[in-house]
Scaffold this active site. Sequence first.
Site, PDB file in Angstrom:
ATOM      1  CB  SER A 179      -0.941  -0.003   1.214  1.00 59.80           C
ATOM      2  OG  SER A 179      -1.847  -1.077   1.144  1.00 59.80           O
ATOM      3  CG  HIS A 231      -2.552   2.468   3.966  1.00 65.39           C
ATOM      4  ND1 HIS A 231      -2.144   1.548   4.917  1.00 65.39           N
ATOM      5  CD2 HIS A 231      -3.375   1.793   3.113  1.00 65.39           C
ATOM      6  CE1 HIS A 231      -2.681   0.374   4.653  1.00 65.39           C
ATOM      7  NE2 HIS A 231      -3.434   0.490   3.565  1.00 65.39           N
TER       8      HIS A 231
END
Length: 372
Positions: free
Chosen positions: A246, A311
């Site tokens: 991610s 993230h």
Amino acid sequence: MPDRDRHAQRPSCMQFDPDNTGYISTEKFRSLLQRHGSELDPHKLEVLLALADSNSEGRICYQDFVNLMSNKRSNSFRQAILQGNRRLCSKALLEETGLSLSQRLIRHVAYETLPREIDRKWYYDSYTCCPPPWFMITITIVAFFLYNGVVLDRFVLQVTHPLYLKNALLYHPQLRAQAWRYLTYIFMHAGIEHLGLNVVLQLLVGVPLEMVHGAARISFVYVAGVVAGSLAVSVADMTAPVVGSSGGVYALVSAHLANIVMNWSGMKCQFKLLRMAVALICMSFEFGRAVWLRFHPSAYPPCPHPSFMAHLGGVMVGITLGVVILRNYEQRLQDQTLWWIFLSIYLIFVLFAIFWNIFAYSLLDLKLPPPP
């Protein structure tokens, strides 16, 4: 124009510049184009004419001409085009007909990623698919499916699987001295939905970006996002492991979305508002799932579930370094002030995180989960 043709133009250019000043007048430049224009791609000839018409000083720098023929457009060339008031005389690339399937694909990629018509035509004429977008395809197929499918005998590990923590790839706070884990954690994913969404975003966004900007630039953004993600976890969520790609995926997607927003009027991709909404919903869903999973009771107490901070680290790389790269198609990044500013900030963060990992864990006397 091939190299031999470009070098052949040197005597012609020098006869228009008898004083060897490095400049030729726009009138003489135009006569040179008329003489040799048949050797150029029509879109490239149009760019050269725009350069001649937009130059307010009445002269053209020979080095700009060489850079153009070498597919290395200088800042002075870009500024001359942007400041000119000449409208492109030919029809837009989107209106051209009779294109083959591969040509339509290249045109589609150009409209998906580039905000200026001149850049789109330039890319359309210059792209040869050599090399192909190998980086994103290799990372996706070889790294994810080959390793997970062949070595682990399964495509993905759920966080409830006994092998979830017992491998040499994921980042674990007790094993942070093993430096490769700050990169290799991208090869492990916590669930099929985690793997599936990352693969879809990586291919749909990463492959077109690599086709336009090249493997070197896109791999830099991707790897920088991956490293920033694991370092962000080690600084802000010190007791948690991390898995998944991610960090790199969010770096690419956030850079692409930010580039669309910053060049909204110039981007001509279809249904851009709807597609941005879908991308943001997918990213929000995956991020929300990661946050929920992080605070969900762990299957292997006292070790918590993977952190979601990777993230955020990827997003920060995307809206800084990534945006600078995507906004400067075919331009030298060394000439961009923002590039050096954001690169310096990134390197400072990396150095800070390294020292943090060396000293902060012992100084704070944290109770870390046992090693797997």
